[in-house]
Design a protein around this motif. Sequence first.
Motif, short mmCIF file in Angstrom:
data_model
loop_
_atom_site.label_atom_id
_atom_site.label_comp_id
_atom_site.label_asym_id
_atom_site.label_seq_id
_atom_site.Cartn_x
_atom_site.Cartn_y
_atom_site.Cartn_z
N ARG A 1 0.65 -1.13 -0.13
CA ARG A 1 0.00 -0.02 -0.08
C ARG A 1 0.86 1.14 0.02
N VAL A 2 2.15 1.27 -0.10
CA VAL A 2 3.06 2.38 0.22
C VAL A 2 2.72 3.34 -0.83
N ASN A 3 2.50 2.82 -2.11
CA ASN A 3 2.62 3.98 -3.33
C ASN A 3 1.23 4.56 -3.21
N ALA A 4 0.16 3.76 -3.04
CA ALA A 4 -1.24 4.54 -2.95
C ALA A 4 -1.40 5.24 -1.65
N VAL A 5 -0.76 5.00 -0.53
CA VAL A 5 -1.00 5.72 0.75
C VAL A 5 0.08 7.05 0.52
N THR A 6 1.08 7.10 -0.20
CA THR A 6 1.97 8.20 -0.31
C THR A 6 1.13 9.12 -0.94
N LYS A 7 0.48 8.77 -2.19
CA LYS A 7 -0.26 9.67 -2.90
C LYS A 7 -1.46 10.31 -2.06
N GLN A 8 -2.14 9.41 -1.38
CA GLN A 8 -3.37 9.96 -0.83
C GLN A 8 -2.68 11.01 0.48
N VAL A 9 -1.73 10.60 0.89
CA VAL A 9 -1.19 11.51 2.16
C VAL A 9 -0.60 12.89 1.54
N THR B 1 3.42 0.19 -7.69
CA THR B 1 2.86 -0.39 -6.35
C THR B 1 3.89 -0.08 -5.09
N GLY B 2 3.55 -0.68 -4.25
CA GLY B 2 4.38 -0.68 -2.86
C GLY B 2 4.92 -2.16 -2.73
N TYR B 3 4.71 -3.22 -3.55
CA TYR B 3 5.31 -4.51 -3.77
C TYR B 3 6.76 -4.29 -4.22
N MET B 4 7.29 -5.78 -3.72
CA MET B 4 8.73 -5.91 -4.17
C MET B 4 8.76 -6.98 -5.41
N ALA B 5 9.73 -6.95 -6.11
CA ALA B 5 9.59 -7.79 -7.48
C ALA B 5 10.49 -9.10 -7.05
N PRO B 6 9.84 -10.40 -7.07
CA PRO B 6 10.76 -11.55 -6.82
C PRO B 6 11.84 -11.88 -7.77
N ASN B 7 11.67 -11.28 -9.00
CA ASN B 7 12.84 -11.45 -10.06
C ASN B 7 13.94 -10.71 -9.59
N THR B 8 15.00 -11.38 -9.51
CA THR B 8 16.31 -10.95 -8.97
C THR B 8 16.99 -9.68 -10.39
N LYS B 9 16.60 -9.86 -11.45
CA LYS B 9 17.23 -8.83 -12.22
C LYS B 9 16.30 -7.66 -12.43
N ALA B 10 15.29 -7.45 -11.55
CA ALA B 10 14.39 -6.39 -11.70
C ALA B 10 14.99 -5.28 -10.85
N ALA B 11 15.80 -5.89 -9.85
CA ALA B 11 16.68 -4.78 -9.15
C ALA B 11 17.65 -3.97 -9.94
N ASP B 12 18.09 -4.63 -10.96
CA ASP B 12 19.17 -3.99 -11.83
C ASP B 12 18.45 -2.56 -12.67
N LEU B 13 17.29 -2.68 -12.85
CA LEU B 13 16.49 -1.63 -13.22
C LEU B 13 15.83 -0.63 -12.21
N LEU B 14 16.08 -0.93 -10.99
CA LEU B 14 15.56 -0.15 -9.94
C LEU B 14 16.83 0.39 -8.91
N ASP C 1 18.24 3.26 -8.80
CA ASP C 1 17.88 4.34 -7.93
C ASP C 1 16.37 4.59 -7.30
N PHE C 2 15.70 3.62 -7.81
CA PHE C 2 14.24 3.95 -7.21
C PHE C 2 14.28 3.80 -5.77
N TYR C 3 14.84 2.86 -5.10
CA TYR C 3 14.81 2.80 -3.59
C TYR C 3 15.41 3.79 -2.78
N THR C 4 16.51 4.54 -3.45
CA THR C 4 17.12 5.58 -3.12
C THR C 4 16.16 6.72 -2.92
N ARG C 5 15.55 6.87 -3.90
CA ARG C 5 14.70 7.94 -4.25
C ARG C 5 13.09 7.52 -3.11
N ASN C 6 13.05 6.64 -2.76
CA ASN C 6 11.91 6.04 -2.11
C ASN C 6 11.90 5.13 -1.15
#
Length: 416
Positions: free
Chosen positions: A262-270, A331-344, A346-351
């Motif tokens: 729910r992180v993404n949705a809550v962040t937008k609502q807040v 969303t606020g979910y995590m990706a189970p695919n390990t290579k998805a992290a390569d595309l993310l 900077d994402f977690y640093t910003r979020n």
Amino acid sequence: MRMILTAAALSLTASMALAQTTITVQYPYPELFDETQKQLAEAFSKKHPDIKVEFRTPYKEYEDAAQRVLREGITGNVPDVTFQGLNRVRVLADKEIAVSLDDFIANEKDFDAEGYHDGMRQAGAVNGKVYGLPFAISLPIVYYNMDLVKQAGLDENSLPKSWDEIIELAKKINAQGEADGVMAEWSITGNWLWQAMVFANGGTMLTADETKVAFDGEAGKQAIATLARLATEAKSPNMTANDMLAAFSAGKIGVMVTTTSRVNAVTKQVGDKFELKTGVYPDIKDGVTRLPAGGNVAIITAKTEEKQKAAWEFLKFATGPEGGAIMVRTTGYMAPNTKAADLLKDFYTRNPNQAVALSELPYLTGWYAFPGDNGLKITDVIKDHMQSIMDGTRAKEAEAVLAEMAADTQALLPRR
């Protein structure tokens, strides 16, 4: 010549249209996944113009998803791809509605190298066969309205690490008279938070041979006592999930315990109404605590070979690096695919609020599915008993409720 070329182009377009395979896809929680699935379909169609994705009306939640597919399995009207709760793979495999993915996986080259590691495959496995690929993984975390927390005398360096501390913080927020102190989404689908509370204390739902209830042991007693304290000491409101989210986002609840999804949705609502911060689930103990992986898995239910092949391409894309990155960003979910992290990277640093759950990954365990034809019914039985505590009617007799909940569950287990 121009007329000939135009005619040829039209003929080619027509032949491509004729060759296009259409697959139907259905997923739960539209409020969480509508945008995700829209972006997935758009990105997928660019790589696979020969496959058209059509969406059915989304399922309300995981129980609805499982029940509808079970009914459709009888009538032969299942979608080609269904996204189901991780704890519902078992029932669809047992009913032979889900298609085994083992042959598809065997025909792939470098499947592990593309991020589909063994742990990811096992999360969708039943009795040694893979029936689904995990799409979105969630873990329980705590959301804090830092404006209310700071008014109560704490800051980001002194956030609660235990349920005791959460309850004490809730009392202080209650005393301010501006908001309710805390609410935990106890009624979330599949008894997920109940399992988290039991597993965090080292307990299990059933014994290893799945013949007897085990959640009524010491771990379960601690869990049910905590729920009762939330109702009695912390004066936790008894709301629906939507009302809880609306209240928290409006600044009317100080602490909220629920899924990271729910992180993404809550962040937008807040928005800028108050400072939002997330924290780890309470009472994590190394060597003891396990937390159930929530979220959903993509399953093929198509009946023809042509549809199954097309569905497999969609499954690979949705659960692969690009699909995983789309899912995380929306969303606020995590990706189970390990290579998805390569595309993310900077994402977690910003979020940072979405990065909190990553620290809980070492405690990951399965979201338990009760065996037998009564598996879904057991979920409802447990929820009904928990309701009697959280609405206050039996909050002062928590262990008696636990004993009754265990007895009712035992009666619904398969007899051996």
